[in-house]
Design a protein around this motif. Structure first.
Motif, PDB file in Angstrom:
ATOM      1  N   GLU A  64       9.310  -2.254  13.786  1.00  0.00           N
ATOM      2  CA  GLU A  64       8.785  -2.601  13.887  1.00  0.00           C
ATOM      3  C   GLU A  64       9.189  -3.740  14.023  1.00  0.00           C
ATOM      4  OE1 GLU A  64       6.828  -0.575  11.059  1.00  0.00           O
ATOM      5  OE2 GLU A  64       8.203  -0.938  11.274  1.00  0.00           O
ATOM      6  N   ALA A  65      10.873  -3.693  14.269  1.00  0.00           N
ATOM      7  CA  ALA A  65      11.545  -5.121  14.211  1.00  0.00           C
ATOM      8  C   ALA A  65      11.468  -5.737  16.052  1.00  0.00           C
ATOM      9  CB  ALA A  65      13.224  -4.928  14.606  1.00  0.00           C
ATOM     10  N   ALA A  66      10.996  -4.942  16.747  1.00  0.00           N
ATOM     11  CA  ALA A  66      10.944  -5.787  18.003  1.00  0.00           C
ATOM     12  C   ALA A  66       9.710  -7.031  18.692  1.00  0.00           C
ATOM     13  CB  ALA A  66      11.073  -4.856  19.166  1.00  0.00           C
ATOM     14  N   THR A  67       8.939  -6.675  17.142  1.00  0.00           N
ATOM     15  CA  THR A  67       7.232  -7.290  17.360  1.00  0.00           C
ATOM     16  C   THR A  67       7.338  -8.585  16.080  1.00  0.00           C
ATOM     17  OG1 THR A  67       6.716  -6.165  15.833  1.00  0.00           O
ATOM     18  CG2 THR A  67       6.849  -5.378  18.337  1.00  0.00           C
ATOM     19  N   PRO A  68       7.065  -9.853  16.267  1.00  0.00           N
ATOM     20  CA  PRO A  68       7.278 -10.478  15.460  1.00  0.00           C
ATOM     21  C   PRO A  68       6.395 -10.002  13.449  1.00  0.00           C
ATOM     22  CG  PRO A  68       6.191 -11.617  17.118  1.00  0.00           C
ATOM     23  CD  PRO A  68       6.511 -10.354  17.082  1.00  0.00           C
ATOM     24  N   ALA A  69       7.402 -10.801  12.790  1.00  0.00           N
ATOM     25  CA  ALA A  69       6.498 -10.926  11.604  1.00  0.00           C
ATOM     26  C   ALA A  69       5.053 -10.298  10.867  1.00  0.00           C
ATOM     27  CB  ALA A  69       7.869 -11.595  10.253  1.00  0.00           C
ATOM     28  N   PRO A  70       4.883  -8.924  10.766  1.00  0.00           N
ATOM     29  CA  PRO A  70       3.340  -9.072  10.238  1.00  0.00           C
ATOM     30  C   PRO A  70       3.057 -10.456   9.802  1.00  0.00           C
ATOM     31  CG  PRO A  70       4.741  -7.140   9.846  1.00  0.00           C
ATOM     32  CD  PRO A  70       5.582  -8.173  10.297  1.00  0.00           C
ATOM     33  N   PRO A  71       1.511  -9.906   9.551  1.00  0.00           N
ATOM     34  CA  PRO A  71       1.008 -11.041   8.621  1.00  0.00           C
ATOM     35  C   PRO A  71       0.914 -10.568   7.822  1.00  0.00           C
ATOM     36  CG  PRO A  71      -0.807 -10.739  10.966  1.00  0.00           C
ATOM     37  CD  PRO A  71       0.676 -10.224  11.430  1.00  0.00           C
ATOM     38  N   GLY A  72       0.943 -11.656   6.676  1.00  0.00           N
ATOM     39  CA  GLY A  72       1.172 -10.931   5.330  1.00  0.00           C
ATOM     40  C   GLY A  72       2.520 -10.755   5.107  1.00  0.00           C
ATOM     41  N   LYS A 117       5.939   5.706   0.223  1.00  0.00           N
ATOM     42  CA  LYS A 117       6.824   4.718  -0.848  1.00  0.00           C
ATOM     43  C   LYS A 117       6.357   4.049  -1.195  1.00  0.00           C
ATOM     44  CE  LYS A 117      10.633   4.822   2.658  1.00  0.00           C
ATOM     45  NZ  LYS A 117      10.271   5.068   4.196  1.00  0.00           N
ATOM     46  N   ARG A 118       4.919   3.413  -0.967  1.00  0.00           N
ATOM     47  CA  ARG A 118       3.843   3.184  -1.488  1.00  0.00           C
ATOM     48  C   ARG A 118       3.058   4.068  -2.335  1.00  0.00           C
ATOM     49  NH1 ARG A 118      -1.781   2.683  -0.718  1.00  0.00           N
ATOM     50  NH2 ARG A 118      -2.475  -0.063  -1.748  1.00  0.00           N
ATOM     51  N   LEU A 177      -1.981  -6.668  -6.708  1.00  0.00           N
ATOM     52  CA  LEU A 177      -1.454  -6.307  -6.302  1.00  0.00           C
ATOM     53  C   LEU A 177      -0.817  -5.784  -5.137  1.00  0.00           C
ATOM     54  CD1 LEU A 177       0.732  -9.847  -7.880  1.00  0.00           C
ATOM     55  CD2 LEU A 177      -1.731  -9.694  -6.306  1.00  0.00           C
ATOM     56  N   VAL A 178      -0.215  -4.737  -5.735  1.00  0.00           N
ATOM     57  CA  VAL A 178       0.186  -3.616  -4.589  1.00  0.00           C
ATOM     58  C   VAL A 178      -0.731  -2.610  -3.842  1.00  0.00           C
ATOM     59  CG1 VAL A 178       1.678  -1.287  -4.508  1.00  0.00           C
ATOM     60  CG2 VAL A 178       2.869  -3.609  -5.937  1.00  0.00           C
ATOM     61  N   VAL A 179      -2.152  -2.989  -4.712  1.00  0.00           N
ATOM     62  CA  VAL A 179      -2.720  -2.225  -4.256  1.00  0.00           C
ATOM     63  C   VAL A 179      -3.092  -3.142  -3.058  1.00  0.00           C
ATOM     64  CG1 VAL A 179      -5.496  -1.315  -4.605  1.00  0.00           C
ATOM     65  CG2 VAL A 179      -3.996  -0.776  -5.952  1.00  0.00           C
ATOM     66  N   LEU A 180      -3.523  -4.912  -2.710  1.00  0.00           N
ATOM     67  CA  LEU A 180      -4.051  -5.116  -2.297  1.00  0.00           C
ATOM     68  C   LEU A 180      -3.734  -5.692  -0.151  1.00  0.00           C
ATOM     69  CD1 LEU A 180      -6.262  -7.628  -4.483  1.00  0.00           C
ATOM     70  CD2 LEU A 180      -6.913  -5.709  -3.157  1.00  0.00           C
TER      71      LEU A 180
END
Length: 489
Positions: free
Chosen positions: A10-18, A85-86, A190-193
């Motif tokens: 994902e590094a080539a794209t802006p930081a994802p929302p959240g 990992k999650r 919080l991890v789940v959400l």
């Protein structure tokens, strides 16, 4: 191989929302795990009375956590690479909450030890969190986020001690574990959400034989190290366990080198960058923990000894608490230095700061503010080093090995803390002074331990010099494996 962080998919794209929320939640989970390890410290001297058991038995409430963490960390890290990992992060937090509830309901030794072992099984939360960050964040945010996550261990420990001492002094001790369960539940929700699952999976079959072999070797080694002082360093039990550890771990390594899908890829571990980072981690784990063994004793020994400060456990916690804030601040400075000069320079800088802090302690041990200053200087160095370690590891391994590699590095630090406890125990037991018919650690004994801590930090610096230098900047992303069918689904 560059020691700069490889660029995730994902590094080539802006930081994802959240993404800010992801970093905050993962750091919170790391702090909760370190709080769990600290909460029991104020009540350790009281456990024989609270659990109606001999002190030699109640010591297992601490030892069980250490052993469970050592076994679980590399295994859970590998499972995270394979199955998500999650997913394994959630399993680890559930184990922490379950163990906390068992301890909160315990009034005897066996459930307390069982609960503490369950809590120890959650130790892989920090390396899993770092690995999730590698998969979820753009490269330019990774250094600062992983430094904060790595520092969360020290932050939680520093903040947890005064809180635990206050609760233990003013409320029923079971509240300590209800608090741990509540914080773990918050982190779980919080991890789940807010935390996404990574699509980077290694797949394959789990190396059950390798995991059992590593568990047997680590249990034998850590039992010998942690219980050697109680059993006698030359006793048949201690020597037998040490010998068994050597034999088992050598056999395990022989097996892993020939396994098609090993628990730990020893060939990757033997890469110069990974090898010397892990060796430096052992020395740093030793150096960080040596201070934690000396300062509380100096603060609590009677003033009549001439060097003790006669303070309460609550004061101990307040003296050590600023170290946590310093580590958090220095994690940001560590990230900036890593981006500018590379994580090798950051690691070496931190090691020198830790050594300077220990050198300062040899001269400044007679006032409370002396010990606050010493702990903050050492904490600043630890903030630099612990921020650099995951960057060095992830700069040398494939994305599908991130969980296992970070977990192994965490294990190396834990081994260092175990060796620190054993060696410091021997030094303080041999260098004593008579105080009203009781043998107490002598002032020179504390100075000797601090000098050894300085030596360990300098050893980490020397080991870091063997890490390959970073070549010029590159914009090429590291190869990223395809998501598995399960991940795509």
């Amino acid at each position: 191989m560059s020691d700069a962080l490889p660029r995730p998919a994902e590094a080539a794209t802006p930081a994802p929302p959240g993404s800010n929320a992801v970093v905050a939640v993962l750091a919170l989970a790391g702090i909760v795990v370190s709080l769990m390890q600290t909460l029991v410290i104020p009540i350790v001297p009281e456990l024989p009375r609270l659990l109606d058991a001999p002190a030699s038995d109640t010591a297992w409430a601490v030892t069980a956590t250490l052993l469970a963490a050592a076994v679980a960390t590399p295994v859970v890290g590998r499972l995270g690479d394979m199955f998500g990992k999650r997913r394994m992060l959630l399993v680890s937090i559930v184990l922490l909450v379950s163990g906390s509830v068992v301890c909160a309901l315990a009034d005897s030794l066996v459930p307390m030890v069982v609960g503490r072992a369950l809590q120890g099984l959650a130790a892989a939360v920090v390396p899993l969190g770092i690995s999730i960050m590698r998969d979820a964040l753009p490269a330019e945010r990774l250094a600062g986020s992983t430094a904060l996550m790595s520092a969360s261990l020290g932050v939680g420990g520093a903040l947890g001690l005064p809180a635990a001492a206050f609760i233990a002094d003013n409320f029923d001790w079971h509240l300590l574990f209800w608090l741990s369960a509540a914080l773990g539940t918050v982190a779980l929700v919080l991890v789940v959400l807010l935390v996404p699952e990574s699509t980077v999976r290694a797949g394959g079959r789990f190396d059950l034989a390798g995991s059992l072999g590593l568990a047997a070797g680590l249990l034998s080694l850590l039992l010998a190290v942690s219980k050697g002082a109680d059993w006698g360093w030359t006793s048949a039990t201690t020597l037998g366990l040490a010998g068994a550890a050597v034999a088992i771990l050598l056999s395990w390594g022989f097996y892993e080198l020939r396994a098609g899908q090993p628990l730990v890829d020893l060939r990757t571990t033997a890469k110069k960058q990974v090898l010397f980072t892990n060796l430096a981690s052992v020395a740093l784990g030793f150096s960080m923990f040596a201070m934690s063994l000396v300062l509380p004793q100096l603060l609590q020994l009677p003033t009549r000894t001439g060097y003790g400060l006669g303070r309460s456990m609550m004061t101990v916690g307040l003296v050590l608490a600023p170290q946590g804030f310093v580590m958090m601040v220095m994690s940001a400075a560590s990230a900036r230095l890593t981006r500018a000069k590379g994580p090798k320079v950051t690691l070496m800088t931190g090691a020198l700061i830790v050594a300077a802090g220990y050198g300062l302690s040899i001269a400044l041990m007679s006032e409370v503010w002396h010990l606050v200053l010493v702990s903050c200087v050492i904490g600043a160095g630890v903030g630099f080093t612990y921020g650099a370690l995951p960057a060095l590891i992830m700069g040398a391994v494939d994305p599908t090995q991130t969980g296992a590699a970070n977990s192994l590095n965490t294990l190396m630090r834990s081994l260092g803390t175990s060796f620190a406890s054993a060696i410091a125990g021997v030094v303080l037991a041999q260098m004593t002074t008579d105080f009203g018919g009781y043998a107490l650690p002598a002032e020179n004994g504390f100075r000797t331990v601090m000098a050894i801590g300085a030596g360990a930090a300098l050893l980490a610096f020397a080991l870091a010099t063997f890490i390959p230098k970073r070549p010029g900047p590159t914009t090429d992303p590291a190869p990223t494996p395809r998501p598995t069918a399960e991940a795509r689904a």
